[in-house]
Write a protein that holds these residues in place. Structure first.
Motif, PDB file in Angstrom:
ATOM      1  N   VAL A 145       0.840  -1.202   0.000  1.00  0.00           N
ATOM      2  CA  VAL A 145       0.000   0.000   0.000  1.00  0.00           C
ATOM      3  C   VAL A 145       0.873   1.249   0.000  1.00  0.00           C
ATOM      4  O   VAL A 145       1.844   1.348   0.761  1.00  0.00           O
ATOM      5  CB  VAL A 145      -0.935   0.025   1.227  1.00  0.00           C
ATOM      6  CG1 VAL A 145      -1.730   1.329   1.270  1.00  0.00           C
ATOM      7  CG2 VAL A 145      -1.872  -1.175   1.204  1.00  0.00           C
ATOM      8  N   GLU A 146       0.490   2.208  -0.848  1.00  0.00           N
ATOM      9  CA  GLU A 146       1.073   3.556  -0.836  1.00  0.00           C
ATOM     10  C   GLU A 146      -0.071   4.549  -0.971  1.00  0.00           C
ATOM     11  O   GLU A 146      -0.913   4.415  -1.857  1.00  0.00           O
ATOM     12  CB  GLU A 146       2.078   3.730  -1.979  1.00  0.00           C
ATOM     13  CG  GLU A 146       3.316   2.864  -1.823  1.00  0.00           C
ATOM     14  CD  GLU A 146       4.309   3.048  -2.955  1.00  0.00           C
ATOM     15  OE1 GLU A 146       5.386   3.609  -2.705  1.00  0.00           O
ATOM     16  OE2 GLU A 146       3.988   2.643  -4.084  1.00  0.00           O
TER      17      GLU A 146
ATOM     18  N   GLY B 148       2.576  -6.403   8.197  1.00  0.00           N
ATOM     19  CA  GLY B 148       4.013  -6.484   8.428  1.00  0.00           C
ATOM     20  C   GLY B 148       4.387  -6.628   9.884  1.00  0.00           C
ATOM     21  O   GLY B 148       5.485  -7.090  10.212  1.00  0.00           O
ATOM     22  N   ALA B 149       3.485  -6.241  10.786  1.00  0.00           N
ATOM     23  CA  ALA B 149       3.752  -6.360  12.224  1.00  0.00           C
ATOM     24  C   ALA B 149       3.303  -7.705  12.780  1.00  0.00           C
ATOM     25  O   ALA B 149       3.489  -7.982  13.963  1.00  0.00           O
ATOM     26  CB  ALA B 149       3.061  -5.233  12.979  1.00  0.00           C
ATOM     27  N   GLY B 150       2.677  -8.535  11.927  1.00  0.00           N
ATOM     28  CA  GLY B 150       2.252  -9.860  12.369  1.00  0.00           C
ATOM     29  C   GLY B 150       0.840  -9.927  12.893  1.00  0.00           C
ATOM     30  O   GLY B 150       0.454 -10.907  13.526  1.00  0.00           O
TER      31      GLY B 150
ATOM     32  N   THR C 235       3.789   4.691   3.040  1.00  0.00           N
ATOM     33  CA  THR C 235       4.192   3.728   2.026  1.00  0.00           C
ATOM     34  C   THR C 235       4.815   2.511   2.684  1.00  0.00           C
ATOM     35  O   THR C 235       5.415   2.615   3.766  1.00  0.00           O
ATOM     36  CB  THR C 235       5.195   4.347   1.037  1.00  0.00           C
ATOM     37  OG1 THR C 235       5.733   3.320   0.188  1.00  0.00           O
ATOM     38  CG2 THR C 235       6.339   5.029   1.760  1.00  0.00           C
ATOM     39  N   TYR C 236       4.678   1.369   2.029  1.00  0.00           N
ATOM     40  CA  TYR C 236       5.254   0.134   2.556  1.00  0.00           C
ATOM     41  C   TYR C 236       6.779   0.204   2.626  1.00  0.00           C
ATOM     42  O   TYR C 236       7.414  -0.557   3.366  1.00  0.00           O
ATOM     43  CB  TYR C 236       4.824  -1.052   1.687  1.00  0.00           C
ATOM     44  CG  TYR C 236       5.471  -1.083   0.321  1.00  0.00           C
ATOM     45  CD1 TYR C 236       6.622  -1.828   0.091  1.00  0.00           C
ATOM     46  CD2 TYR C 236       4.941  -0.355  -0.736  1.00  0.00           C
ATOM     47  CE1 TYR C 236       7.230  -1.848  -1.160  1.00  0.00           C
ATOM     48  CE2 TYR C 236       5.535  -0.368  -1.980  1.00  0.00           C
ATOM     49  CZ  TYR C 236       6.680  -1.116  -2.196  1.00  0.00           C
ATOM     50  OH  TYR C 236       7.274  -1.124  -3.427  1.00  0.00           O
ATOM     51  N   LEU C 237       7.376   1.141   1.884  1.00  0.00           N
ATOM     52  CA  LEU C 237       8.833   1.266   1.881  1.00  0.00           C
ATOM     53  C   LEU C 237       9.360   1.803   3.214  1.00  0.00           C
ATOM     54  O   LEU C 237      10.461   1.448   3.643  1.00  0.00           O
ATOM     55  CB  LEU C 237       9.276   2.188   0.741  1.00  0.00           C
ATOM     56  CG  LEU C 237       8.985   1.677  -0.680  1.00  0.00           C
ATOM     57  CD1 LEU C 237       9.310   2.750  -1.705  1.00  0.00           C
ATOM     58  CD2 LEU C 237       9.773   0.404  -0.961  1.00  0.00           C
ATOM     59  N   THR C 238       8.587   2.671   3.854  1.00  0.00           N
ATOM     60  CA  THR C 238       9.030   3.279   5.114  1.00  0.00           C
ATOM     61  C   THR C 238       8.252   2.769   6.324  1.00  0.00           C
ATOM     62  O   THR C 238       8.762   2.808   7.443  1.00  0.00           O
ATOM     63  CB  THR C 238       8.898   4.812   5.043  1.00  0.00           C
ATOM     64  OG1 THR C 238       7.540   5.153   4.713  1.00  0.00           O
ATOM     65  CG2 THR C 238       9.821   5.376   3.967  1.00  0.00           C
ATOM     66  N   THR C 239       7.015   2.321   6.107  1.00  0.00           N
ATOM     67  CA  THR C 239       6.199   1.801   7.220  1.00  0.00           C
ATOM     68  C   THR C 239       5.615   0.445   6.831  1.00  0.00           C
ATOM     69  O   THR C 239       4.400   0.313   6.649  1.00  0.00           O
ATOM     70  CB  THR C 239       5.076   2.790   7.586  1.00  0.00           C
ATOM     71  OG1 THR C 239       4.340   3.125   6.389  1.00  0.00           O
ATOM     72  CG2 THR C 239       5.636   4.056   8.208  1.00  0.00           C
TER      73      THR C 239
ATOM     74  N   SER D 152       2.504  -1.442   8.729  1.00  0.00           N
ATOM     75  CA  SER D 152       1.095  -1.108   8.518  1.00  0.00           C
ATOM     76  C   SER D 152       0.704  -1.019   7.051  1.00  0.00           C
ATOM     77  O   SER D 152      -0.480  -0.918   6.738  1.00  0.00           O
ATOM     78  CB  SER D 152       0.776   0.233   9.194  1.00  0.00           C
ATOM     79  OG  SER D 152       1.631   1.251   8.703  1.00  0.00           O
ATOM     80  N   HIS D 153       1.675  -1.054   6.131  1.00  0.00           N
ATOM     81  CA  HIS D 153       1.368  -0.871   4.709  1.00  0.00           C
ATOM     82  C   HIS D 153       1.772  -2.077   3.857  1.00  0.00           C
ATOM     83  O   HIS D 153       1.898  -1.959   2.636  1.00  0.00           O
ATOM     84  CB  HIS D 153       2.072   0.385   4.181  1.00  0.00           C
ATOM     85  CG  HIS D 153       1.509   1.664   4.715  1.00  0.00           C
ATOM     86  ND1 HIS D 153       1.640   2.047   6.031  1.00  0.00           N
ATOM     87  CD2 HIS D 153       0.794   2.648   4.108  1.00  0.00           C
ATOM     88  CE1 HIS D 153       1.048   3.207   6.215  1.00  0.00           C
ATOM     89  NE2 HIS D 153       0.522   3.588   5.076  1.00  0.00           N
ATOM     90  N   PHE D 154       1.939  -3.207   4.500  1.00  0.00           N
ATOM     91  CA  PHE D 154       2.365  -4.419   3.794  1.00  0.00           C
ATOM     92  C   PHE D 154       1.570  -5.604   4.347  1.00  0.00           C
ATOM     93  O   PHE D 154       1.435  -5.756   5.565  1.00  0.00           O
ATOM     94  CB  PHE D 154       3.869  -4.624   4.009  1.00  0.00           C
ATOM     95  CG  PHE D 154       4.415  -5.871   3.399  1.00  0.00           C
ATOM     96  CD1 PHE D 154       4.771  -5.911   2.065  1.00  0.00           C
ATOM     97  CD2 PHE D 154       4.577  -7.017   4.162  1.00  0.00           C
ATOM     98  CE1 PHE D 154       5.273  -7.071   1.501  1.00  0.00           C
ATOM     99  CE2 PHE D 154       5.087  -8.173   3.613  1.00  0.00           C
ATOM    100  CZ  PHE D 154       5.434  -8.201   2.273  1.00  0.00           C
ATOM    101  N   PHE D 155       1.046  -6.455   3.442  1.00  0.00           N
ATOM    102  CA  PHE D 155       0.174  -7.556   3.874  1.00  0.00           C
ATOM    103  C   PHE D 155       0.505  -8.834   3.104  1.00  0.00           C
ATOM    104  O   PHE D 155       0.813  -8.790   1.907  1.00  0.00           O
ATOM    105  CB  PHE D 155      -1.302  -7.204   3.641  1.00  0.00           C
ATOM    106  CG  PHE D 155      -1.755  -5.976   4.377  1.00  0.00           C
ATOM    107  CD1 PHE D 155      -2.294  -6.066   5.651  1.00  0.00           C
ATOM    108  CD2 PHE D 155      -1.627  -4.723   3.793  1.00  0.00           C
ATOM    109  CE1 PHE D 155      -2.707  -4.931   6.328  1.00  0.00           C
ATOM    110  CE2 PHE D 155      -2.038  -3.586   4.469  1.00  0.00           C
ATOM    111  CZ  PHE D 155      -2.576  -3.692   5.735  1.00  0.00           C
ATOM    112  N   ARG D 156       0.393  -9.948   3.821  1.00  0.00           N
ATOM    113  CA  ARG D 156       0.476 -11.276   3.200  1.00  0.00           C
ATOM    114  C   ARG D 156      -0.836 -12.014   3.460  1.00  0.00           C
ATOM    115  O   ARG D 156      -1.402 -11.919   4.548  1.00  0.00           O
ATOM    116  CB  ARG D 156       1.650 -12.078   3.766  1.00  0.00           C
ATOM    117  CG  ARG D 156       3.017 -11.604   3.287  1.00  0.00           C
ATOM    118  CD  ARG D 156       4.100 -12.621   3.655  1.00  0.00           C
ATOM    119  NE  ARG D 156       5.391 -12.257   3.094  1.00  0.00           N
ATOM    120  CZ  ARG D 156       6.309 -11.540   3.726  1.00  0.00           C
ATOM    121  NH1 ARG D 156       6.060 -11.110   4.955  1.00  0.00           N
ATOM    122  NH2 ARG D 156       7.458 -11.261   3.152  1.00  0.00           N
TER     123      ARG D 156
END
Length: 248
Positions: free
Chosen positions: A131-132, A174-176, A207-211, A214-218
């Protein structure tokens, strides 16, 4: 007669001594007054010299001030007026909502054994979402249709109506953790991953690049057909829609 003469001499000597003492007294006082008079005139003379120096210094300062004012007025009189040109700068700030699928969009399950029907199959981490966004946002998932679409039938036995809820999803950030940290049946209506339909409960811009927390999901998928449902053998397909929306 001798005694009278001696007495006269004594008196004369005493008078002489008295006169000498008085003369010495007057001389000393005259010297004192003369010294005071001289010192007084010297101090007055020194004071006059100091005053003359001060007056000279003040005159010099006054002359310098007058010269500086005159010079400044001459300089100011020579300054030309400003000449201005204007450039209009426009800025178009458009909001950005960018959801990226970083993995293969095709996920396939094959059930060809009884244990696979009974226990089901899990496909872990097969979908990765990034996510961005420049605005607060929500993320949700849903099936495109109520039922799976049968693309090919392998048998006429059983039912070809397979509900979308047969597919279960689990989403981990990204935090689980996530709102869908357990497998949840997928309906054809909004299933919230982040936020709700209400405002103010989404995630802030980033952005998922810096956070990445909270901005990345599996996403994991699970299907358990079971033996009791008796679905018709065949090839089925279902579109899963992930939606990134502004938190309004």
């Amino acid at each position: 007669m001798k005694k009278i003469f001696q007495i006269k001499n004594c008196v004369s000597g005493l008078l002489t001594k008295i006169l000498e003492k008085k003369q010495n007294f007057f001389r000393r006082h005259i010297l004192i007054y003369e010294n005071k008079f001289i010192h007084s005139h010297i101090e007055t003379f020194n004071l006059n010299i100091i005053l003359m120096k001060k007056v000279s210094q003040l005159r010099a300062v006054a002359v310098a001030v007058i010269l500086s004012i005159t010079f400044a007025s001459q300089v100011n009189a020579q300054v030309l007026p400003d000449d201005n040109e204007f450039v209009y700068v426009a800025m178009d700030l458009q909001g950005v909502l960018d959801l990226t699928l970083a993995t293969d969009p095709n996920v396939e399950f094959t059930f060809n054994t009884i244990p696979s029907y009974v226990n089901g199959i899990i496909k872990p981490n097969v979908t990765e979402l990034r996510v961005e966004s420049t605005v607060p946002w929500d993320l949700y998932v849903q099936a495109e249709t109520v039922n799976w679409a049968q693309l090919q039938a392998f048998s006429s036995a059983g039912t070809s109506t397979v509900p979308s809820t047969l597919l279960e999803v689990r989403v981990i950030d990204g935090a689980g953790s996530s709102a869908l940290s357990n497998f949840t049946a997928l309906p054809n209506t909004r299933l919230n991953i982040v936020g709700t339909v209400g405002a103010g409960d989404g995630i802030a811009a980033g952005t998922y690049l810096t956070t990445p927390d909270s901005h990345f999901f599996r996403v994991d998928y699970r299907i358990v057909p079971t033996l009791t449902a008796q679905y018709q053998a065949g090839f089925y397909g279902l579109n899963v829609i992930y939606t990134l929306a502004e938190d309004l």
